[in-house]
Design a protein around this motif. Structure first.
Motif, PDB file in Angstrom:
ATOM      1  N   LEU A   1       0.857  -1.202   0.000  1.00  0.00           N
ATOM      2  CA  LEU A   1       0.000   0.000   0.000  1.00  0.00           C
ATOM      3  C   LEU A   1       0.885   1.242   0.000  1.00  0.00           C
ATOM      4  O   LEU A   1       1.570   1.526   0.993  1.00  0.00           O
ATOM      5  CB  LEU A   1      -0.908   0.012   1.246  1.00  0.00           C
ATOM      6  CG  LEU A   1      -1.794   1.250   1.368  1.00  0.00           C
ATOM      7  CD1 LEU A   1      -2.946   1.198   0.363  1.00  0.00           C
ATOM      8  CD2 LEU A   1      -2.361   1.392   2.790  1.00  0.00           C
ATOM      9  N   ASP A   2       0.829   1.989  -1.094  1.00  0.00           N
ATOM     10  CA  ASP A   2       1.520   3.276  -1.165  1.00  0.00           C
ATOM     11  C   ASP A   2       0.807   4.246  -0.215  1.00  0.00           C
ATOM     12  O   ASP A   2      -0.428   4.273  -0.184  1.00  0.00           O
ATOM     13  CB  ASP A   2       1.431   3.771  -2.622  1.00  0.00           C
ATOM     14  CG  ASP A   2       2.389   4.911  -2.872  1.00  0.00           C
ATOM     15  OD1 ASP A   2       2.382   5.882  -2.070  1.00  0.00           O
ATOM     16  OD2 ASP A   2       3.152   4.828  -3.862  1.00  0.00           O
TER      17      ASP A   2
ATOM     18  N   GLN B   1       0.248   7.180  -0.502  1.00  0.00           N
ATOM     19  CA  GLN B   1      -0.658   8.075  -1.255  1.00  0.00           C
ATOM     20  C   GLN B   1      -2.082   7.517  -1.288  1.00  0.00           C
ATOM     21  O   GLN B   1      -3.045   8.265  -1.433  1.00  0.00           O
ATOM     22  CB  GLN B   1      -0.179   8.194  -2.699  1.00  0.00           C
ATOM     23  CG  GLN B   1       1.000   9.135  -2.838  1.00  0.00           C
ATOM     24  CD  GLN B   1       1.331   9.368  -4.314  1.00  0.00           C
ATOM     25  OE1 GLN B   1       0.901   8.603  -5.167  1.00  0.00           O
ATOM     26  NE2 GLN B   1       2.086  10.411  -4.574  1.00  0.00           N
ATOM     27  N   ASP B   2      -2.190   6.193  -1.194  1.00  0.00           N
ATOM     28  CA  ASP B   2      -3.518   5.550  -1.268  1.00  0.00           C
ATOM     29  C   ASP B   2      -4.091   5.245   0.117  1.00  0.00           C
ATOM     30  O   ASP B   2      -5.094   4.539   0.254  1.00  0.00           O
ATOM     31  CB  ASP B   2      -3.417   4.235  -2.064  1.00  0.00           C
ATOM     32  CG  ASP B   2      -2.889   4.474  -3.468  1.00  0.00           C
ATOM     33  OD1 ASP B   2      -3.196   5.540  -4.037  1.00  0.00           O
ATOM     34  OD2 ASP B   2      -2.144   3.606  -3.975  1.00  0.00           O
ATOM     35  N   TRP B   3      -3.445   5.786   1.144  1.00  0.00           N
ATOM     36  CA  TRP B   3      -3.820   5.444   2.519  1.00  0.00           C
ATOM     37  C   TRP B   3      -5.271   5.832   2.840  1.00  0.00           C
ATOM     38  O   TRP B   3      -6.031   5.038   3.388  1.00  0.00           O
ATOM     39  CB  TRP B   3      -2.842   6.141   3.473  1.00  0.00           C
ATOM     40  CG  TRP B   3      -2.991   5.786   4.922  1.00  0.00           C
ATOM     41  CD1 TRP B   3      -2.451   4.723   5.562  1.00  0.00           C
ATOM     42  CD2 TRP B   3      -3.721   6.532   5.910  1.00  0.00           C
ATOM     43  NE1 TRP B   3      -2.787   4.742   6.900  1.00  0.00           N
ATOM     44  CE2 TRP B   3      -3.565   5.847   7.137  1.00  0.00           C
ATOM     45  CE3 TRP B   3      -4.470   7.703   5.887  1.00  0.00           C
ATOM     46  CZ2 TRP B   3      -4.150   6.300   8.324  1.00  0.00           C
ATOM     47  CZ3 TRP B   3      -5.048   8.150   7.062  1.00  0.00           C
ATOM     48  CH2 TRP B   3      -4.887   7.449   8.267  1.00  0.00           C
TER      49      TRP B   3
ATOM     50  N   ASP C   1      -7.801   6.192   0.875  1.00  0.00           N
ATOM     51  CA  ASP C   1      -8.744   5.309   0.163  1.00  0.00           C
ATOM     52  C   ASP C   1      -8.864   3.970   0.877  1.00  0.00           C
ATOM     53  O   ASP C   1      -9.940   3.392   0.973  1.00  0.00           O
ATOM     54  CB  ASP C   1      -8.253   5.036  -1.268  1.00  0.00           C
ATOM     55  CG  ASP C   1      -8.413   6.262  -2.149  1.00  0.00           C
ATOM     56  OD1 ASP C   1      -9.087   7.220  -1.713  1.00  0.00           O
ATOM     57  OD2 ASP C   1      -7.836   6.263  -3.259  1.00  0.00           O
ATOM     58  N   ARG C   2      -7.736   3.474   1.365  1.00  0.00           N
ATOM     59  CA  ARG C   2      -7.751   2.168   2.029  1.00  0.00           C
ATOM     60  C   ARG C   2      -8.472   2.262   3.388  1.00  0.00           C
ATOM     61  O   ARG C   2      -9.163   1.324   3.797  1.00  0.00           O
ATOM     62  CB  ARG C   2      -6.313   1.669   2.205  1.00  0.00           C
ATOM     63  CG  ARG C   2      -6.197   0.226   2.635  1.00  0.00           C
ATOM     64  CD  ARG C   2      -6.654  -0.752   1.557  1.00  0.00           C
ATOM     65  NE  ARG C   2      -6.454  -2.129   1.982  1.00  0.00           N
ATOM     66  CZ  ARG C   2      -6.897  -3.189   1.320  1.00  0.00           C
ATOM     67  NH1 ARG C   2      -7.566  -3.039   0.183  1.00  0.00           N
ATOM     68  NH2 ARG C   2      -6.666  -4.394   1.767  1.00  0.00           N
TER      69      ARG C   2
ATOM     70  N   TRP D   1     -11.973   2.074   2.554  1.00  0.00           N
ATOM     71  CA  TRP D   1     -12.298   0.661   2.252  1.00  0.00           C
ATOM     72  C   TRP D   1     -12.516  -0.121   3.546  1.00  0.00           C
ATOM     73  O   TRP D   1     -13.475  -0.889   3.669  1.00  0.00           O
ATOM     74  CB  TRP D   1     -11.143   0.045   1.444  1.00  0.00           C
ATOM     75  CG  TRP D   1     -11.200  -1.456   1.348  1.00  0.00           C
ATOM     76  CD1 TRP D   1     -11.887  -2.191   0.439  1.00  0.00           C
ATOM     77  CD2 TRP D   1     -10.556  -2.415   2.228  1.00  0.00           C
ATOM     78  NE1 TRP D   1     -11.704  -3.544   0.678  1.00  0.00           N
ATOM     79  CE2 TRP D   1     -10.903  -3.701   1.768  1.00  0.00           C
ATOM     80  CE3 TRP D   1      -9.733  -2.297   3.351  1.00  0.00           C
ATOM     81  CZ2 TRP D   1     -10.437  -4.864   2.392  1.00  0.00           C
ATOM     82  CZ3 TRP D   1      -9.288  -3.459   3.971  1.00  0.00           C
ATOM     83  CH2 TRP D   1      -9.644  -4.715   3.488  1.00  0.00           C
TER      84      TRP D   1
END
Ligand SMILES: NC(=O)c1ccc[n+]([C@@H]2O[C@H](COP(=O)([O-])OP(=O)(O)OC[C@H]3O[C@@H](n4cnc5c(N)ncnc54)[C@H](O)[C@@H]3O)[C@@H](O)[C@H]2O)c1
Length: 320
Positions: free
Chosen positions: A288-289, A291-293, A295-296, A299
């Motif tokens: 998990l980059d 930058q996508d934290w 979004d995760r 989720w």
């Protein structure tokens, strides 16, 4: 393997809790399954239990063909040599007793084909111990399931130092074909990964009861209605990675000293040193980059709400 990659011949040895569940798992995946069981009462019980478990799976809409057709693939044998003669994979499910397993493996050295995989369901015993000097050490590995394996997909594959790599690869393929989620354990340690993690939480749970900090029921509630809600769909590393802005490195920096003090209270002097935290962080960042934290995290919250919705729906249906 005759018809190898398509439908390997599976033999389950020991028709108890795990043996019956493996028979269901492999038969449901289309394999012919022989079950060797020495106890006359268990020989009678195995087909009945296979039928009951398949009926359960059917009632949850989890079978793609009639339960009877799947049950027909399972045959119970009172003779070990008949049961294993043409097996591609033997799933050993005998009691957790090193001597019983060793005696069995010595017999299998004579009775099985040279390319037959011998997979031990053991919860704790490495195959370098159970298969040592039995003649099958090179084709034996641990394949430790959860209970029951048809409902808990993970299976830990643990070779011993003599296990041929080709054996592990073939075993992995067979378990994947049966719908399982194999994990390769890289070193033989007692209890492997599953029971080491379970053991860590059980040791602390016992200590909390012993010290009067919480009741048995309250500890189970903390896991069922707390920690376990997230663990139903992600592991402890992802959980703390998403709990702290900045990810797991920030978590270790802020919370590490508290966890280390709690460990020392229990006699555990190991520390989360920067090199170790750095390795964990590097593996997490590959998954998990940062930058996508956000979004995760969103989720994760959706996963929690989906499960709440499911529970609310089912509770109201059950009560109506
Ligand atoms: N029960 C679990 O939750 C669980 C989970 C993962 C792994 N395991 C492992 O699976 C193995 C089996 O556990 P279980 O819970 O199914 O035990 P169990 O006692 O329910 O079943 C063992 C079966 O083996 C038979 N048996 C005894 N001696 C035998 C022999 N020499 N040859 C062939 N069969 C023999 C018994 O008659 C019995 O039917 C153990 O190594 C255990 O640690 C169990």
């Amino acid at each position: 393997m005759t018809e190898a990659s398509l439908s390997p011949q599976i033999t389950v040895i020991g028709g108890g809790s795990i043996g019956v569940a493996f028979a269901v798992l492999f038969a449901r995946a289309g394999n012919a399954v022989r079950v060797y069981e020495p106890d006359a009462q268990r020989q009678q019980a195995v087909p009945l239990e296979v039928g009951t478990r398949l009926a359960d799976l059917h009632s949850y809409d989890l079978l793609t063909e009639p339960a009877d057709a799947i049950a027909d693939r399972v045959r119970v044998h009172a003779s070990l040599s008949d049961a294993v003669a043409d097996a591609d994979l033997v799933q050993e499910c005998v009691p957790e007793d090193v001597q019983i397993k060793r005696t069995l493996f010595s017999s299998l050295a004579e009775l099985t084909r040279a390319e037959c995989i011998i997979a031990s369901s053991t919860s704790f015993i490495p195959s370098s111990t159970s298969a040592e000097q039995t003649g099958v050490e090179e084709r034996t590995l641990v394949a430790h399931p959860g209970n029951p394996p048809y409902a808990i997909p993970v299976i830990e594959l643990v070779p011993n130092p003599q296990t041929r790599p080709e054996i592990v690869q073939r075993a992995e393929k067979i378990y994947r074909q049966a719908g399982m989620s194999p994990v390769r354990v890289r070193q033989e340690v007692e209890g492997f990964v599953f029971n080491r993690l379970q053991g860590a939480i059980l040791r602390e749970a016992y200590a909390l009861v012993r010290d009067g900090v919480a009741s048995v029921e309250d500890i189970d509630t903390v896991v069922r209605d707390g920690l376990g809600r997230r663990w139903a769909f992600m592991g402890p590393f992802e959980t703390v990675d998403l709990n702290t802005r900045g990810g797991i490195a920030a978590h270790a920096q802020k919370m590490g000293p508290f966890y280390e003090r709690m460990g020392r209270e229990r006699g555990d002097t190991s520390s989360w040193d920067p090199e170790l935290v750095g390795r964990v962080e590097a593996q997490r960042r590959e998954l998990l980059d940062l930058q996508d934290w956000e979004d995760r995290v969103a989720w994760r919250d959706q996963q929690l709400l989906t499960r709440l919705q499911f529970a609310a729906h089912h509770t109201s249906k059950e009560n109506s």
